[in-house]
Design an enzyme around this catalytic site. Structure first.
Site, PDB file in Angstrom:
ATOM      1  N   PRO A   1       0.714  -1.382  -0.055  1.00  0.00           N
ATOM      2  CA  PRO A   1       0.132  -0.019  -0.004  1.00  0.00           C
ATOM      3  C   PRO A   1       0.909   1.218   0.109  1.00  0.00           C
ATOM      4  O   PRO A   1       1.907   1.382   0.801  1.00  0.00           O
ATOM      5  CB  PRO A   1      -0.938  -0.125   1.296  1.00  0.00           C
ATOM      6  N   MET A   2       0.677   2.452  -0.772  1.00  0.00           N
ATOM      7  CA  MET A   2       1.338   3.449  -0.930  1.00  0.00           C
ATOM      8  C   MET A   2       0.348   4.588  -1.221  1.00  0.00           C
ATOM      9  O   MET A   2      -0.049   4.784  -2.252  1.00  0.00           O
ATOM     10  CB  MET A   2       2.343   3.332  -1.991  1.00  0.00           C
TER      11      MET A   2
ATOM     12  N   HIS B   1      -5.105  -1.005   8.694  1.00  0.00           N
ATOM     13  CA  HIS B   1      -3.546  -0.390   8.945  1.00  0.00           C
ATOM     14  C   HIS B   1      -3.354  -0.447  10.513  1.00  0.00           C
ATOM     15  O   HIS B   1      -3.540   0.722  11.132  1.00  0.00           O
ATOM     16  CB  HIS B   1      -3.457   1.188   8.513  1.00  0.00           C
TER      17      HIS B   1
ATOM     18  N   ASN C   1       3.173   1.346  11.212  1.00  0.00           N
ATOM     19  CA  ASN C   1       3.743   2.485  10.932  1.00  0.00           C
ATOM     20  C   ASN C   1       3.381   3.723  11.497  1.00  0.00           C
ATOM     21  O   ASN C   1       3.464   4.765  11.315  1.00  0.00           O
ATOM     22  CB  ASN C   1       3.472   2.936   9.456  1.00  0.00           C
TER      23      ASN C   1
ATOM     24  N   TYR D   1       0.257   4.565  13.023  1.00  0.00           N
ATOM     25  CA  TYR D   1      -1.183   5.147  12.663  1.00  0.00           C
ATOM     26  C   TYR D   1      -1.998   4.733  13.728  1.00  0.00           C
ATOM     27  O   TYR D   1      -1.607   3.992  14.746  1.00  0.00           O
ATOM     28  CB  TYR D   1      -1.998   4.747  11.208  1.00  0.00           C
TER      29      TYR D   1
ATOM     30  N   GLY E   1       7.133  -2.410  -2.332  1.00  0.00           N
ATOM     31  CA  GLY E   1       6.845  -0.952  -2.275  1.00  0.00           C
ATOM     32  C   GLY E   1       7.657  -0.208  -3.300  1.00  0.00           C
ATOM     33  O   GLY E   1       7.081   0.007  -4.433  1.00  0.00           O
TER      34      GLY E   1
HETATM   35  C1  LIG Z   1       5.228   7.012  -1.259  1.00  0.00           C
HETATM   36  C2  LIG Z   1       5.024   5.834  -0.175  1.00  0.00           C
HETATM   37  C3  LIG Z   1       3.718   5.723   0.470  1.00  0.00           C
HETATM   38  C4  LIG Z   1       3.544   4.824   1.448  1.00  0.00           C
HETATM   39  N1  LIG Z   1       2.255   4.845   2.010  1.00  0.00           N
HETATM   40  C5  LIG Z   1       1.984   3.797   2.793  1.00  0.00           C
HETATM   41  C6  LIG Z   1       0.584   3.636   3.170  1.00  0.00           C
HETATM   42  O1  LIG Z   1      -0.475   3.935   2.637  1.00  0.00           O
HETATM   43  N2  LIG Z   1       0.211   2.309   3.944  1.00  0.00           N
HETATM   44  C7  LIG Z   1       1.275   1.657   4.496  1.00  0.00           C
HETATM   45  O2  LIG Z   1       1.099   0.540   5.211  1.00  0.00           O
HETATM   46  N3  LIG Z   1       2.510   1.718   4.278  1.00  0.00           N
HETATM   47  C8  LIG Z   1       2.742   2.997   3.382  1.00  0.00           C
HETATM   48  N4  LIG Z   1       4.143   2.821   2.589  1.00  0.00           N
HETATM   49  C9  LIG Z   1       5.033   1.767   3.024  1.00  0.00           C
HETATM   50  C10 LIG Z   1       5.188   0.795   2.070  1.00  0.00           C
HETATM   51  O3  LIG Z   1       3.878   0.116   1.952  1.00  0.00           O
HETATM   52  C11 LIG Z   1       6.105  -0.433   2.394  1.00  0.00           C
HETATM   53  O4  LIG Z   1       6.192  -0.764   3.655  1.00  0.00           O
HETATM   54  C12 LIG Z   1       7.707   0.293   2.410  1.00  0.00           C
HETATM   55  O5  LIG Z   1       7.918   1.203   1.289  1.00  0.00           O
HETATM   56  C13 LIG Z   1       8.815  -0.706   2.475  1.00  0.00           C
HETATM   57  O6  LIG Z   1       8.435  -1.660   1.466  1.00  0.00           O
HETATM   58  P1  LIG Z   1       9.771  -1.427   0.187  1.00  0.00           P
HETATM   59  O7  LIG Z   1      11.064  -1.922   0.842  1.00  0.00           O
HETATM   60  O8  LIG Z   1       9.261  -2.868  -0.750  1.00  0.00           O
HETATM   61  O9  LIG Z   1       9.745  -0.383  -0.297  1.00  0.00           O
HETATM   62  C14 LIG Z   1       4.463   3.937   1.831  1.00  0.00           C
HETATM   63  C15 LIG Z   1       5.665   3.980   1.179  1.00  0.00           C
HETATM   64  C16 LIG Z   1       5.953   4.889   0.294  1.00  0.00           C
HETATM   65  C17 LIG Z   1       7.281   5.098  -0.285  1.00  0.00           C
END
Ligand SMILES: Cc1cc2nc3c(=O)[nH]c(=O)nc-3n(C[C@H](O)[C@H](O)[C@H](O)COP(=O)(O)O)c2cc1C
Length: 366
Positions: free
Chosen positions: A23-24, A176, A179, A181, A321
């Protein structure tokens, strides 16, 4: 081709492969939280790019304090449901499944369409500064302490939005709880200083999470995937550790399972990081050790390590992500043996919107 590319079953869902989009948040909805065409194009690209599952961005759950960022999508009214339905239909048409991440910001509150007053377990501000790529706020507000009525209202928000997610055609929901929240704040001894039945012991700090999962499960029935994302760290506190350590995280895992969750989605800097105050297990290791709950792993999964990670956690989904942001067709590229790009954080500047990403892509292509 490796096992990770094979069809798989996860909860009650059949998936094209074991890759999930993490989720991003893209802060690209309309000001009133309605998802739009830009978001539909955005998510469709990941479905067409081969991800078996898309977990959509943190989406707010009520018309009070749950929204944390300007232009964050909601799922609380008919317009929101219609907007998401268009997106989910396009994800399904491209052959992927869709799970909605439901999020209440709690103290990590930067902008909200409905209120200026954050609500949280205790009157404790997040550490550090607000997140620049989600808005230009310079400091955190002090949240108002949630009453029992506020807690009930927040739980009801998760329930109603889970039902709305089902109406919009989603295949499941992810609460969620990571992180930093709201649900994560209740678990955290930094954010939760309560002295009532929602604070103190881990059993008490877990109460909101357990009550939320039970209520959501009762409302959506058994044939709809319900899970929770969990971390120790917060975006505002990358070093936070549960004082109860590995045993505490096992207690959380079992409580979540017993409340009716199908899966836990762990997130950490790296899938294999050993983050507890003692021991050498990762969050994912603890969940994998507990029977009766499925697992999504996340953190640093890339083109070099995905096969090792998939083998280390059989049956799990692998959520990607940043590598996905850089390569919406990450899965297709792996299949084709094509090069995978690294993320350029300039694509998320000055705000992490889809429009800014598209402008960055146009510049790269020029
Ligand atoms: C731009 C951005 C927005 C994100 N938004 C969320 C979110 O809405 N909810 C969430 O649980 N994590 C969010 N994350 C965290 C990512 O889901 C993920 O856990 C994190 O990037 C680590 O994974 P990766 O190493 O594959 O990038 C976000 C990360 C990025 C870079």
């Amino acid at each position: 081709m490796t096992d990770v590319m094979q069809n798989t079953r996860f909860t009650n869902l059949s998936m094209a492969n074991r890759f999930a989009l993490a989720p991003m948040t893209r802060t690209s909805a309309e000001a009133d939280g309605t998802p739009n065409e830009l978001m539909a194009d955005h998510y469709e690209a990941y479905a067409k790019g081969g991800f078996g599952l898309l977990i959509t961005e943190g989406t707010y759950t009520d018309d009070r304090a749950s929204q944390g960022y300007a232009n964050q999508p909601g799922l609380i009214n008919d317009a929101h449901i219609e907007g998401w339905k268009t997106i989910v239909d396009r994800i399904h048409a491209a052959g992927s499944k869709a799970i909605a991440q439901l999020m209440h910001a709690g103290a990590q509150f930067q902008a909200n369409h409905y209120t200026d007053q954050p609500l949280a377990p205790s009157a404790v501000q997040p550490k550090g500064a607000p997140l620049g790529f989600y808005g230009d706020q310079s400091e955190w507000q002090t949240p108002q302490v949630m009453t029992e009525a506020d807690i009930k209202f927040a739980i009801e928000g998760f329930v109603k939005t889970a039902v709305n997610a089902k109406t919009a055609g989603f295949d499941g929901v992810e609460l969620h709880g990571a992180n930093g929240y709201l649900l994560n704040q209740f678990l955290s001894t930094h954010f939760n200083r309560r002295e009532d039945s929602y604070g103190g012991s881990l059993e008490n700090r877990l109460r909101v999470v357990v009550e939320t999962i039970k209520a959501v499960r009762a409302a959506v029935g058994d044939d709809f995937a319900v899970g929770i994302r969990l971390s120790q760290v917060a975006v505002t506190d990358p070093d936070y550790q549960l004082p109860e350590g590995e045993a505490g995280f096992r207690q959380i895992t079992e409580a979540v399972r017993d409340a009716g969750a199908d899966f836990i989605h762990t997130t950490d800097g790296d899938v294999h990081r050993a983050p507890f105050v003692e021991g050498d297990k990762s969050l994912a290791d603890v969940v994998a050790d507990v029977d009766g709950i499925e697992l999504i792993i996340n953190g640093g999964i890339d083109e070099t390590n995905h096969q090792d990670r998939a083998a280390a956690y059989p049956g799990s989904l692998l959520a990607v992500g940043k590598k996905a942001l850089a390569n919406p067709d990450f899965v297709q590229r792996l299949k084709d043996g094509k090069e995978i790009e690294d993320i350029d954080f300039a694509m998320l500047q000055p705000k992490a919107t889809i429009e800014n990403e598209l402008a960055w892509r146009r510049k790269q292509a020029a």
